[in-house]
Design a protein around this motif. Structure first.
Motif, PDB file in Angstrom:
ATOM      1  N   CYS A 255     -20.093  47.895  59.945  1.00 22.31           N
ATOM      2  CA  CYS A 255     -20.869  46.663  59.725  1.00 22.31           C
ATOM      3  C   CYS A 255     -19.934  45.455  59.553  1.00 22.31           C
ATOM      4  O   CYS A 255     -20.183  44.397  60.147  1.00 22.31           O
ATOM      5  N   ALA A 256     -18.892  45.606  58.770  1.00 25.25           N
ATOM      6  CA  ALA A 256     -17.953  44.496  58.569  1.00 25.25           C
ATOM      7  C   ALA A 256     -17.332  44.076  59.899  1.00 25.25           C
ATOM      8  O   ALA A 256     -17.174  42.887  60.173  1.00 25.25           O
TER       9      ALA A 256
ATOM     10  N   LEU B  35     -17.818  40.521  61.648  1.00 24.39           N
ATOM     11  CA  LEU B  35     -16.590  39.763  61.916  1.00 24.39           C
ATOM     12  C   LEU B  35     -16.567  39.217  63.332  1.00 24.39           C
ATOM     13  O   LEU B  35     -16.109  38.098  63.585  1.00 24.39           O
TER      14      LEU B  35
ATOM     15  N   LEU C 179     -11.738  42.397  53.756  1.00 23.80           N
ATOM     16  CA  LEU C 179     -12.710  43.382  53.296  1.00 23.80           C
ATOM     17  C   LEU C 179     -12.727  44.580  54.239  1.00 23.80           C
ATOM     18  O   LEU C 179     -12.713  45.734  53.788  1.00 23.80           O
ATOM     19  N   LYS C 180     -12.737  44.318  55.539  1.00 22.95           N
ATOM     20  CA  LYS C 180     -12.730  45.403  56.522  1.00 22.95           C
ATOM     21  C   LYS C 180     -11.469  46.257  56.363  1.00 22.95           C
ATOM     22  O   LYS C 180     -11.542  47.487  56.384  1.00 22.95           O
TER      23      LYS C 180
ATOM     24  N   LEU D  50     -14.266  38.448  55.518  1.00 26.04           N
ATOM     25  CA  LEU D  50     -14.658  39.743  56.091  1.00 26.04           C
ATOM     26  C   LEU D  50     -13.459  40.557  56.573  1.00 26.04           C
ATOM     27  O   LEU D  50     -13.482  41.784  56.523  1.00 26.04           O
TER      28      LEU D  50
END
Length: 148
Positions: free
Chosen positions: A140-141, A145, A95-96, A92
């Motif tokens: 959301c990420a 997290l 990705l963030k 995550l």
């Protein structure tokens, strides 16, 4: 990561209850400023509330979004120091970071070149929709997290 985790600042973030809580509060405030400014601006770009001038909306909301981004990023770095190995080991986290990079790149694309005044309605709508989606995915990420 081991060197980062061994810094005095990382120790303070891990060991100071009030330090971590304060930095976390600043992070949430930065996110609130960023998302609170981005969402209405993106909705305006999508064509809602056309009675509000785009230039007026942008001149009010973009500085708030930038301040929120700077505050969230700065405090986010400090929060990362509390557990660099833990954050870096989850999918995550990168990705963030990629989503943030994409969202900032989208904002730069919107403001440079023709800029807001010279952009077509289709371009404004496309980049506004992309911005809205990307920043909500970042949000959301980040929340996932915090709890994974």
């Amino acid at each position: 990561m081991t060197r980062l985790a061994a810094t005095p600042l990382a120790d303070w973030m891990r060991l100071s209850r009030w330090g971590y809580a304060g930095v976390n509060t600043l992070h949430v405030l930065g996110i609130a400023l960023l998302i609170g400014a981005i969402v209405p601006l993106d909705l305006r770009l999508l064509g809602l509330r056309r009675n509000i001038g785009l230039a007026d909306a942008a001149s009010l909301l973009q500085p708030l979004a930038i301040a929120g981004l700077v505050l969230a990023a700065t405090s986010g770095v400090l929060l990362f120091l509390a557990d660099p190995r833990g954050y870096a080991s989850t999918p995550l986290f990168p990705l963030k970071l990629v989503l943030i990079l994409m969202a900032v790149s989208n904002a730069l694309a919107l403001n440079f070149g023709a800029g807001l005044p010279g952009a077509s309605t289709a371009r404004l709508r496309l980049l506004g929709a992309l911005s809205l989606i990307l920043w909500l995915l970042v949000l959301c990420a980040g929340r996932f997290l915090a709890f994974v």
